[in-house]
Design an enzyme around this catalytic site. Sequence first.
Site, PDB file in Angstrom:
ATOM      1  N   ALA A  63       0.844  -1.202   0.000  1.00 28.17           N
ATOM      2  CA  ALA A  63       0.000   0.000   0.000  1.00 28.17           C
ATOM      3  C   ALA A  63       0.874   1.244   0.000  1.00 28.17           C
ATOM      4  CB  ALA A  63      -0.911  -0.016   1.209  1.00 28.17           C
ATOM      5  N   ASN A  64       0.271   2.402   0.105  1.00 32.55           N
ATOM      6  CA  ASN A  64       1.036   3.639   0.263  1.00 32.55           C
ATOM      7  C   ASN A  64       0.329   4.534   1.270  1.00 32.55           C
ATOM      8  OD1 ASN A  64      -0.885   5.457  -1.182  1.00 32.55           O
ATOM      9  ND2 ASN A  64      -0.423   4.027  -2.856  1.00 32.55           N
ATOM     10  N   ARG A  65       0.866   5.711   1.505  1.00 37.01           N
ATOM     11  CA  ARG A  65       0.366   6.548   2.617  1.00 37.01           C
ATOM     12  C   ARG A  65      -0.781   7.486   2.245  1.00 37.01           C
ATOM     13  NH1 ARG A  65       3.994   5.767   6.562  1.00 37.01           N
ATOM     14  NH2 ARG A  65       6.118   5.248   5.936  1.00 37.01           N
ATOM     15  N   SER A  66      -1.366   7.324   1.081  1.00 37.44           N
ATOM     16  CA  SER A  66      -2.460   8.226   0.686  1.00 37.44           C
ATOM     17  C   SER A  66      -3.655   8.083   1.640  1.00 37.44           C
ATOM     18  CB  SER A  66      -2.895   7.885  -0.736  1.00 37.44           C
ATOM     19  OG  SER A  66      -4.110   8.524  -1.028  1.00 37.44           O
ATOM     20  N   ALA A 124      -3.783   7.385  -5.433  1.00 33.90           N
ATOM     21  CA  ALA A 124      -2.384   6.976  -5.504  1.00 33.90           C
ATOM     22  C   ALA A 124      -2.393   5.478  -5.803  1.00 33.90           C
ATOM     23  CB  ALA A 124      -1.694   7.272  -4.181  1.00 33.90           C
TER      24      ALA A 124
END
Length: 405
Positions: free
Chosen positions: A211-214, A277
């Site tokens: 995942a990412n931090r969006s 994102a």
Amino acid sequence: MELTGKRILLIISGGIAAYKSLDLIRRLRERGASVRPIMTAAAQEFVTPLAVGALSASHVYTDLFSREDEQDVGHIRLARECDLVLIAPASADLLAKMAHGLANDLASAVLLATDRPVLVAPAMNPKMWSAAATKRNAEILRGDGVGFIGPMSGEMAESGEAGLGRMAEPLDIAAEVVHLLGGSERPLAGRTAIVTSGPTHEPIDPVRYIANRSSGRQGHAIAAALAKLGAEVTLISGPVTIADPAGVQTIHVERADEMHDAVVSRLPADIAIMVAAVADWRVVTSADQKIKKQPGEAPPPLMLAENPDILKTVGHHAQRPKIVVGFAAETQDIERNGQAKLVRKGADLIVANDVSPETGVMGGTRNRVKIIAHDSISDWPDLSKDEVAERLAALVAEKLEGEHR
Ligand code: C5P
């Protein structure tokens, strides 16, 4: 037109100012509204139902117990089938009935039954307006959320007396109706928009993912801002912890390929703003069962494959929306990378921002962006994500103005 599709229930009560309601009907219809008139018994002493019916191109409702009218629509339906109830002129008598919940004629029964916004334009002799009873009634009605326009000061038509009591001018009443119904502030009415927001989760196994931090804050704010301007918005959101925005249809997805399919299924649309994102890669070797740590064995290899580029798909689609906007989260060379992305993705605008960790943009509430178009770059100041969203929605509305629907 500012009031296209808006339905006004116009109640005309008794008073010499009733002649001005004929002009008011014209002004409202010129702006695209439909007008359904109700006249009290006293109103009919000043203007005829025939004139009101002709100008409104509608049946004129006068009786609470009319067999025909009750079978036709009935006072409860009259009270509900409108976007606004407008009383012009509003007599002291009708204000008193409203304030106390009387319902002994059609106008007062409708006013008691309605759940729609009510705007009143009082008109009466200045002594009647300044009477203690009328003041009390107006105060009660204001407390109940009823809107007032006027009365204005000036000479009375019948007595020549001066003071507060003249009905507001039809043009001003029409402008207030436009303001209340948000007509002039809904430049995206009738437009459809697709917005993506949040991260995507690419499963490694049933419990682990990439995942990412969006946070989804920027994309959700954009969806809400477009809806506020009147657009019919579908928000396709990856996994986020923030609430679905009001007035927007939200579709929840996990993975990039699901997001891609959801976006394509909503085409055609007028506007696409791809804020998500999206993870660039998914795990090809994603397992159906939780991958076990095996004592003495090497960690499992993760094989990655490229995800579909949703923005690029939309930007080059046969049903490409009229406006396609992408985001560019960069940590260096923002303008050059943004411009290259504009061309590569087939977008009209790229909103480029610096997401270096020190900016706190990713997951934060503020944003500082550059708007990159094919022929210009503009720098926006440091703004909240809501403000960026409002400005972007207004910019999109501006660009769509004059385009064929
Ligand atoms: O290529 P890059 O990820 O930097 O591009 C960012 C823009 O492209 C964003 O608007 C993002 O929502 C969109 N995008 C997409 N699908 C992808 C990757 C990015 O829609 N797979």
